[in-house]
Motif scaffolding. Structure first.
Motif, mmCIF file in Angstrom:
data_model
loop_
_atom_site.group_PDB
_atom_site.id
_atom_site.type_symbol
_atom_site.label_atom_id
_atom_site.label_comp_id
_atom_site.label_asym_id
_atom_site.label_seq_id
_atom_site.Cartn_x
_atom_site.Cartn_y
_atom_site.Cartn_z
ATOM 1 N N VAL A 83 0.856 -1.192 0.000
ATOM 2 C CA VAL A 83 0.000 0.000 0.000
ATOM 3 C C VAL A 83 0.890 1.239 0.000
ATOM 4 C CG1 VAL A 83 -1.750 1.315 1.266
ATOM 5 C CG2 VAL A 83 -1.864 -1.187 1.201
ATOM 6 N N LYS A 84 0.652 2.132 -0.954
ATOM 7 C CA LYS A 84 1.478 3.332 -1.098
ATOM 8 C C LYS A 84 0.876 4.497 -0.305
ATOM 9 C CE LYS A 84 2.988 2.041 -5.756
ATOM 10 N NZ LYS A 84 3.003 2.449 -7.192
ATOM 11 N N PHE A 85 1.711 5.116 0.509
ATOM 12 C CA PHE A 85 1.285 6.230 1.357
ATOM 13 C C PHE A 85 1.989 7.523 0.949
ATOM 14 C CE2 PHE A 85 0.605 2.496 3.941
ATOM 15 C CZ PHE A 85 -0.506 2.780 4.717
ATOM 16 N N PHE A 86 1.299 8.632 1.212
ATOM 17 C CA PHE A 86 1.927 9.954 1.150
ATOM 18 C C PHE A 86 1.569 10.644 2.456
ATOM 19 C CE2 PHE A 86 2.152 14.492 0.217
ATOM 20 C CZ PHE A 86 3.371 14.581 -0.437
ATOM 21 N N LEU A 87 2.589 11.017 3.226
ATOM 22 C CA LEU A 87 2.390 11.577 4.564
ATOM 23 C C LEU A 87 2.757 13.057 4.576
ATOM 24 C CD1 LEU A 87 1.794 11.073 7.603
ATOM 25 C CD2 LEU A 87 4.184 10.350 7.842
ATOM 26 N N ILE A 88 1.855 13.882 5.131
ATOM 27 C CA ILE A 88 2.073 15.323 5.215
ATOM 28 C C ILE A 88 1.275 15.837 6.413
ATOM 29 C CG2 ILE A 88 0.116 15.919 3.718
ATOM 30 C CD1 ILE A 88 1.907 18.130 2.489
ATOM 31 N N HIS A 89 1.680 16.954 6.989
ATOM 32 C CA HIS A 89 0.956 17.454 8.158
ATOM 33 C C HIS A 89 -0.319 18.199 7.772
ATOM 34 C CE1 HIS A 89 0.152 18.804 12.178
ATOM 35 N NE2 HIS A 89 0.231 20.074 11.822
ATOM 36 N N ASN A 90 -0.201 19.116 6.834
ATOM 37 C CA ASN A 90 -1.327 19.981 6.476
ATOM 38 C C ASN A 90 -1.871 19.597 5.106
ATOM 39 O OD1 ASN A 90 -3.101 22.075 5.871
ATOM 40 N ND2 ASN A 90 -1.805 23.645 6.798
ATOM 41 N N ARG A 91 -3.122 19.214 5.059
ATOM 42 C CA ARG A 91 -3.740 18.781 3.802
ATOM 43 C C ARG A 91 -3.646 19.853 2.723
ATOM 44 N NH1 ARG A 91 -9.932 16.445 2.959
ATOM 45 N NH2 ARG A 91 -9.839 16.351 0.684
ATOM 46 N N LYS A 92 -3.727 21.109 3.120
ATOM 47 C CA LYS A 92 -3.705 22.201 2.146
ATOM 48 C C LYS A 92 -2.377 22.288 1.402
ATOM 49 C CE LYS A 92 -7.042 25.114 4.608
ATOM 50 N NZ LYS A 92 -7.265 26.424 5.271
ATOM 51 N N LYS A 93 -1.356 21.627 1.924
ATOM 52 C CA LYS A 93 -0.036 21.698 1.306
ATOM 53 C C LYS A 93 0.297 20.460 0.476
ATOM 54 C CE LYS A 93 1.855 24.878 4.742
ATOM 55 N NZ LYS A 93 2.950 25.148 5.710
ATOM 56 N N VAL A 94 -0.684 19.587 0.266
ATOM 57 C CA VAL A 94 -0.459 18.435 -0.609
ATOM 58 C C VAL A 94 -0.179 18.963 -2.016
ATOM 59 C CG1 VAL A 94 -1.482 16.385 -1.656
ATOM 60 C CG2 VAL A 94 -1.910 16.900 0.755
ATOM 61 N N PRO A 95 0.916 18.551 -2.631
ATOM 62 C CA PRO A 95 1.289 19.106 -3.941
ATOM 63 C C PRO A 95 0.322 18.705 -5.050
ATOM 64 C CG PRO A 95 2.710 17.261 -3.372
ATOM 65 C CD PRO A 95 1.895 17.560 -2.149
ATOM 66 N N TYR A 96 0.323 19.499 -6.086
ATOM 67 C CA TYR A 96 -0.474 19.199 -7.277
ATOM 68 C C TYR A 96 0.466 19.174 -8.477
ATOM 69 C CZ TYR A 96 -4.296 19.155 -10.586
ATOM 70 O OH TYR A 96 -5.164 18.785 -11.590
ATOM 71 N N PRO A 97 0.375 18.176 -9.368
ATOM 72 C CA PRO A 97 -0.612 17.090 -9.352
ATOM 73 C C PRO A 97 -0.451 16.169 -8.144
ATOM 74 C CG PRO A 97 1.085 16.673 -10.985
ATOM 75 C CD PRO A 97 1.318 18.063 -10.505
ATOM 76 N N ARG A 98 -1.546 15.550 -7.744
ATOM 77 C CA ARG A 98 -1.563 14.716 -6.563
ATOM 78 C C ARG A 98 -0.609 13.528 -6.699
ATOM 79 N NH1 ARG A 98 -3.379 18.742 -4.246
ATOM 80 N NH2 ARG A 98 -5.617 19.078 -4.018
ATOM 81 N N PRO A 99 0.017 13.139 -5.604
ATOM 82 C CA PRO A 99 0.891 11.956 -5.638
ATOM 83 C C PRO A 99 0.097 10.714 -6.044
ATOM 84 C CG PRO A 99 1.156 13.199 -3.594
ATOM 85 C CD PRO A 99 -0.047 13.761 -4.276
ATOM 86 N N LYS A 100 0.729 9.832 -6.802
ATOM 87 C CA LYS A 100 0.073 8.597 -7.228
ATOM 88 C C LYS A 100 0.235 7.550 -6.136
ATOM 89 C CE LYS A 100 0.612 9.537 -12.157
ATOM 90 N NZ LYS A 100 1.148 9.061 -13.467
#
Length: 233
Positions: A83-100
């Motif tokens: 299972v592939k995860f992307f971990l970050i503290h603040n959702r608003k800072k998730v980069p775009y395009p979204r991680p696959k």
């Protein structure tokens, strides 16, 4: 980083926003897990020291993590059991395009959030540190097997249960509760009240929270709500 799928169930404890508090009931759950994900705002280095012996730790730095956490990244992609995860503290800072990835884990809001969108799970485990004026203390446990996962929300003790425990430890009286309320009405901060009355800040915070969330309640009402009489029998 990629890991192979596992036919053996893998339990992953997912927490965030502990803010220098690692509750014993949280640790009890984490001890049943082989992996731990922390979405930031650990706030104190001892949190890491206590978590690493329990399970493999994946963590990112939150906005309240100081220089001691400078070695932690703001984002962390990894895999567990396929299972592939992307971990970050603040959702608003998730980069775009979204991680696959399969799962995006974040924190910051102190509120549990679970939503699947376009094949991706967005998961905020909430806060399981110090209780605030709103919401429950929560975390999540994910069980991974054969590349698939299931998520369980864990909610910890009610406000009343925490209050009973604190009142027992401090032998709280109606008179002392009234002093807390009087200081609160004067606009004093929780830490200041705790220092002046030689009480735990967490206890003062609990009394103030009950007063705020139950308009009109007096010192005796708070005392009864905390069930001090029953505890001290």
């Amino acid at each position: 980083m990629k890991t192979e799928e596992s036919s053996v169930p893998i339990r992953v404890g997912i927490i965030s926003d502990t803010h220098g508090v690692l509750r014993e009931d949280v640790k009890e759950v984490l001890r049943t897990c082989s992996h731990i994900i922390h979405a930031g705002d650990m706030d104190r280095s001892f949190i890491v020291s206590e978590l690493t012996p329990i399970g493999k730790l994946y963590a990112v730095r939150g906005n309240c993590d100081g220089e001691w956490a400078s070695s932690y990244l703001d984002t962390y992609p990894f895999s567990i059991g396929g299972v592939k995860f992307f971990l970050i503290h603040n959702r608003k800072k998730v980069p775009y395009p979204r991680p696959k990835v399969d799962v995006i884990v974040f924190g910051h809001s102190h509120k549990y959030f679970y939503e699947k969108k376009d094949g991706v799970l967005w998961l905020n485990p909430g806060s399981c540190g110090r209780r605030r004026f709103y919401g429950d203390l929560t975390m999540a446990v994910m069980t991974i097997q054969n590349g698939s996962y299931e998520v369980e929300k864990i909610t910890f003790g009610s406000e009343e249960e925490d209050a009973r425990k604190l009142s027992k430890e401090n032998s709280l009286s109606i008179a002392m509760i009234q002093k807390i309320l009087t200081s609160m009405q004067k606009g004093k901060q929780i830490n200041q009240i705790a220092k002046e009355l030689s009480l735990q800040a967490e206890l003062v915070e609990t009394v103030c929270r009950i007063a705020v969330t139950h308009p009109g309640v007096n010192a005796e009402g708070i005392y009864n709500k905390m069930e001090v009489n029953r505890i001290n029998e």
